[in-house]
Design a protein around this motif. Sequence first.
Motif, PDB file in Angstrom:
ATOM      1  N   VAL A 109       0.767  -0.994  -0.121  1.00 33.74           N
ATOM      2  CA  VAL A 109       0.228   0.060   0.161  1.00 33.74           C
ATOM      3  C   VAL A 109       0.740   1.336   0.077  1.00 33.74           C
ATOM      4  O   VAL A 109       0.675   1.990  -0.719  1.00 33.74           O
ATOM      5  N   LEU A 110       1.899   1.291   1.044  1.00 35.66           N
ATOM      6  CA  LEU A 110       2.793   2.545   0.834  1.00 35.66           C
ATOM      7  C   LEU A 110       3.317   2.696  -0.465  1.00 35.66           C
ATOM      8  O   LEU A 110       3.453   3.845  -1.204  1.00 35.66           O
ATOM      9  N   GLY A 111       4.200   1.447  -0.919  1.00 34.10           N
ATOM     10  CA  GLY A 111       4.716   1.557  -2.426  1.00 34.10           C
ATOM     11  C   GLY A 111       3.735   2.344  -3.469  1.00 34.10           C
ATOM     12  O   GLY A 111       4.018   2.921  -4.329  1.00 34.10           O
ATOM     13  N   ALA A 112       2.443   1.744  -3.196  1.00 33.63           N
ATOM     14  CA  ALA A 112       1.358   2.187  -4.369  1.00 33.63           C
ATOM     15  C   ALA A 112       1.258   3.640  -4.240  1.00 33.63           C
ATOM     16  O   ALA A 112       0.939   4.578  -5.314  1.00 33.63           O
ATOM     17  N   TYR A 113       1.144   4.254  -2.968  1.00 39.23           N
ATOM     18  CA  TYR A 113       1.186   5.623  -2.723  1.00 39.23           C
ATOM     19  C   TYR A 113       1.963   6.420  -3.533  1.00 39.23           C
ATOM     20  O   TYR A 113       1.903   7.427  -4.114  1.00 39.23           O
ATOM     21  N   ILE A 114       3.247   5.907  -3.356  1.00 38.84           N
ATOM     22  CA  ILE A 114       4.397   6.846  -3.897  1.00 38.84           C
ATOM     23  C   ILE A 114       4.476   6.543  -5.135  1.00 38.84           C
ATOM     24  O   ILE A 114       4.626   7.443  -6.049  1.00 38.84           O
ATOM     25  N   LEU A 115       4.003   5.578  -5.948  1.00 37.74           N
ATOM     26  CA  LEU A 115       4.011   5.443  -7.250  1.00 37.74           C
ATOM     27  C   LEU A 115       2.910   6.402  -7.927  1.00 37.74           C
ATOM     28  O   LEU A 115       2.921   7.038  -8.888  1.00 37.74           O
ATOM     29  N   ALA A 116       1.759   6.352  -7.256  1.00 39.72           N
ATOM     30  CA  ALA A 116       0.697   7.278  -7.622  1.00 39.72           C
ATOM     31  C   ALA A 116       1.040   8.629  -7.734  1.00 39.72           C
ATOM     32  O   ALA A 116       0.939   9.467  -8.711  1.00 39.72           O
ATOM     33  N   ILE A 117       1.656   9.124  -6.610  1.00 35.89           N
ATOM     34  CA  ILE A 117       2.187  10.501  -6.477  1.00 35.89           C
ATOM     35  C   ILE A 117       3.140  10.823  -7.507  1.00 35.89           C
ATOM     36  O   ILE A 117       3.359  11.855  -8.201  1.00 35.89           O
ATOM     37  N   ARG A 118       4.023   9.928  -7.717  1.00 35.58           N
ATOM     38  CA  ARG A 118       5.100  10.239  -8.581  1.00 35.58           C
ATOM     39  C   ARG A 118       4.670  10.292 -10.057  1.00 35.58           C
ATOM     40  O   ARG A 118       5.175  11.066 -10.946  1.00 35.58           O
ATOM     41  N   PHE A 119       3.777   9.709 -10.517  1.00 31.54           N
ATOM     42  CA  PHE A 119       3.311   9.475 -11.901  1.00 31.54           C
ATOM     43  C   PHE A 119       2.070  10.582 -12.205  1.00 31.54           C
ATOM     44  O   PHE A 119       1.463  10.699 -13.211  1.00 31.54           O
ATOM     45  N   ASP A 120       1.342  10.951 -11.161  1.00 30.02           N
ATOM     46  CA  ASP A 120       0.178  12.050 -11.229  1.00 30.02           C
ATOM     47  C   ASP A 120       0.803  13.390 -11.306  1.00 30.02           C
ATOM     48  O   ASP A 120       1.425  13.965 -10.627  1.00 30.02           O
ATOM     49  N   PRO A 121       0.676  14.056 -12.552  1.00 32.62           N
ATOM     50  CA  PRO A 121       1.330  15.113 -12.772  1.00 32.62           C
ATOM     51  C   PRO A 121       0.867  16.222 -11.745  1.00 32.62           C
ATOM     52  O   PRO A 121       1.749  17.227 -11.553  1.00 32.62           O
ATOM     53  N   LYS A 122      -0.457  16.398 -11.218  1.00 35.37           N
ATOM     54  CA  LYS A 122      -0.889  17.381 -10.269  1.00 35.37           C
ATOM     55  C   LYS A 122      -0.115  17.178  -8.960  1.00 35.37           C
ATOM     56  O   LYS A 122       0.299  17.974  -8.340  1.00 35.37           O
ATOM     57  N   LEU A 123      -0.014  15.875  -8.664  1.00 36.19           N
ATOM     58  CA  LEU A 123       0.491  15.491  -7.374  1.00 36.19           C
ATOM     59  C   LEU A 123       2.121  15.600  -7.350  1.00 36.19           C
ATOM     60  O   LEU A 123       2.656  16.286  -6.428  1.00 36.19           O
ATOM     61  N   HIS A 124       2.702  15.322  -8.232  1.00 37.24           N
ATOM     62  CA  HIS A 124       4.282  15.086  -8.578  1.00 37.24           C
ATOM     63  C   HIS A 124       4.830  16.600  -8.533  1.00 37.24           C
ATOM     64  O   HIS A 124       5.956  16.728  -8.175  1.00 37.24           O
ATOM     65  N   ARG A 125       4.018  17.591  -9.105  1.00 38.76           N
ATOM     66  CA  ARG A 125       4.609  19.117  -9.051  1.00 38.76           C
ATOM     67  C   ARG A 125       4.833  19.656  -7.561  1.00 38.76           C
ATOM     68  O   ARG A 125       5.382  20.594  -7.475  1.00 38.76           O
ATOM     69  N   TYR A 126       4.271  18.901  -6.373  1.00 37.82           N
ATOM     70  CA  TYR A 126       4.704  19.196  -5.175  1.00 37.82           C
ATOM     71  C   TYR A 126       5.908  18.707  -4.833  1.00 37.82           C
ATOM     72  O   TYR A 126       6.482  19.313  -3.746  1.00 37.82           O
ATOM     73  N   HIS A 127       6.563  17.763  -5.569  1.00 39.97           N
ATOM     74  CA  HIS A 127       7.693  17.187  -4.961  1.00 39.97           C
ATOM     75  C   HIS A 127       7.869  17.017  -3.478  1.00 39.97           C
ATOM     76  O   HIS A 127       8.711  17.339  -2.674  1.00 39.97           O
ATOM     77  N   VAL A 128       6.816  16.046  -3.019  1.00 40.94           N
ATOM     78  CA  VAL A 128       6.585  15.980  -1.543  1.00 40.94           C
ATOM     79  C   VAL A 128       8.083  15.234  -1.118  1.00 40.94           C
ATOM     80  O   VAL A 128       8.165  15.112   0.195  1.00 40.94           O
ATOM     81  N   PHE A 129       8.404  14.499  -1.914  1.00 42.60           N
ATOM     82  CA  PHE A 129       9.578  13.578  -1.384  1.00 42.60           C
ATOM     83  C   PHE A 129      11.018  14.076  -1.583  1.00 42.60           C
ATOM     84  O   PHE A 129      11.976  13.664  -1.297  1.00 42.60           O
TER      85      PHE A 129
END
Length: 463
Positions: free
Chosen positions: A213-233
Motif C-alpha cells: 500500500v505504501l509503495g502504491a501511494y508513492i508510485l501514484a504521487i510520482r506519476f500523477d502530474p498534479k501531485l508530482h509537481r509538489y515534489h513531496v519527497f
Amino acid sequence: MQNPAPRTTPTWGEELRATFALAAPLAGANLLQMLTYAVDVIFIARLGDEPLAASALAVSLFGLVLWAMTSLIGAVAALIAEAVGAGGPTLRPVRRSVRMALWLAVITGVIGMGLCLLLEPIMRATGQQAGIITMARDYNYIIIFSLIPMLAAGALRYFVSALGRPIFATAITGLGIFVNAFANYALIFGNFGAPQLGLMGAGIATIMTSLVVLGAYILAIRFDPKLHRYHVFGRWWSPDWDRFWQIVRVGTPIGLTVTAEAGIFGAAAFLMGRFGASELAGHTVALQLAALAFQVPFGVGQAVTIRVGYFYGARDPLGVMRAGWVALAISTGFMACTASAMVIAPYTLLSIYVDPYAAKNAALVGFALQYLVMAAAFQLVDGVQAVAAGALRGLQDTRVPMWIAIFSYWVPGIGLSIGLGFFTPLEGVGVWVGLATGLATAAVLLLWRWMARERLGLVRQPL
C-alpha cells in the motif's frame, strides 16, 4: 492546476455534490480498509475461537495505537486545506506540511511499536486466559512491524485527498485487500507452496500488505502530474520545525480524541474477555459489523474536515456552515439505514464473517445477536459525533473536542460498561450499553459546539 477549493460560496445543492464527491471515495477507501481487516477475521475465525480471541486482543491495542497516531498525523489535511482555501501560493506550504507529516509518521511509529509491546502485561493484569495470552503476544510481535508503513501511507492518503485525488485512496486500499487475502490464504493454511503458519501467517500478511500500500501511494504521487509537481519527497531530510510543531499542536488533541474513543472499544474487548472466549468472539464479530458501518460517517468526517478547512482558509463563514450541515445530513441518513439492517437482517450480516447456522458457532452467534441490537442503537449518535468532530477539526478546533471525548467515553461510557457488565446480570450487554452511552454523550456535546461555533469565535470572518 485546478484548485480543489471553491472560489465562491456554493449553494446547498453544490455543497452536497462537492461533499459527496469527496466523501464517497474516502468512505469507499475506509470500507475497503475495514474489509482488509475483515479478511483477517474471516481467515482467523477458521482457526477457532481461541485464535480469533487472541487476535482481537492484539488488534485492540495495535488498532488503538494506529488510529491515534494516524489521527495525529491527519492534522496535515486541515493545514493543506487551509493553504489551498486561502488562495495564495501552495507548493511550498503543502510540500513542507507533507514532508513533516512523513517525519511524524516515522517518529510516532517507533513510539507506537514500543506502546504495543505493553500488550502482554495488560493481558495479564486484566486476567486473560494463559493460552490466549501466548498466542496474542506472538501475533503482536509480528504485526507491530507494519505500523510505520501504515502511518506513512496514511500521511500520503491525506495529501492526495486534500489535493482532489481521493479516488487514489479507494483504488490503493482495494489493491491492499487482494494482497492481504492472497497472503492470508497462502500463509495461514499453507497454500501455493507457502508454509502453514496459522495465526502467525496472518501477521506476516499484514506486514506485506502495508508495504504494498505504501509503495502504491508513492508510485501514484510520482506519476500523477498534479501531485508530482509538489515534489513531496524532495529534500526529505530537510526539517521545517515550525510546520512540524504546528502539525503536532493541532494533531495531538485529535490523536487523544481518537484514543479516548478507540480506547473504550479496546477496553471493552478486555472486559469481554473476562466473560469467556465465546463472548469475546461474539463481541468481536458484532463490533466488526458496527465498525464496518462506521467507515462511511468516518469518511464523511474526513471530507468535512477538508471542506470546512477550505472555507476556513477563505474566511467564508457561510461556506463553513453549509459544509458542516450537509455532511451531518449525509452521515445521519446513512447510519439510519445501517441501524435498520442490523435489526431486520442480523443473520445475513453475521454471515459475512461466520456461518451463523453452524452448530460450532452457536454460542458465538447467540452473543453476537444480542450485541448487534445494541450496535444498531448507537449507529446514529456514532455518525453524528464523527462528523461534528471532523467539522470542528476543519476549524482547527481540537482541544475542547478532545476533553469532550475523554469525558464522554471514559466517565459515562466506560463507567457504565464496568458497572452494568460486572455488577448486574447484563454482563456483555451491559458493556455495550456503556459504549452507546459514551457515544451519545459525545454526539450531543460536539454538536452543541458546532452549532455555537460563531459565538465561540471559532470561525474567521471576512477581511
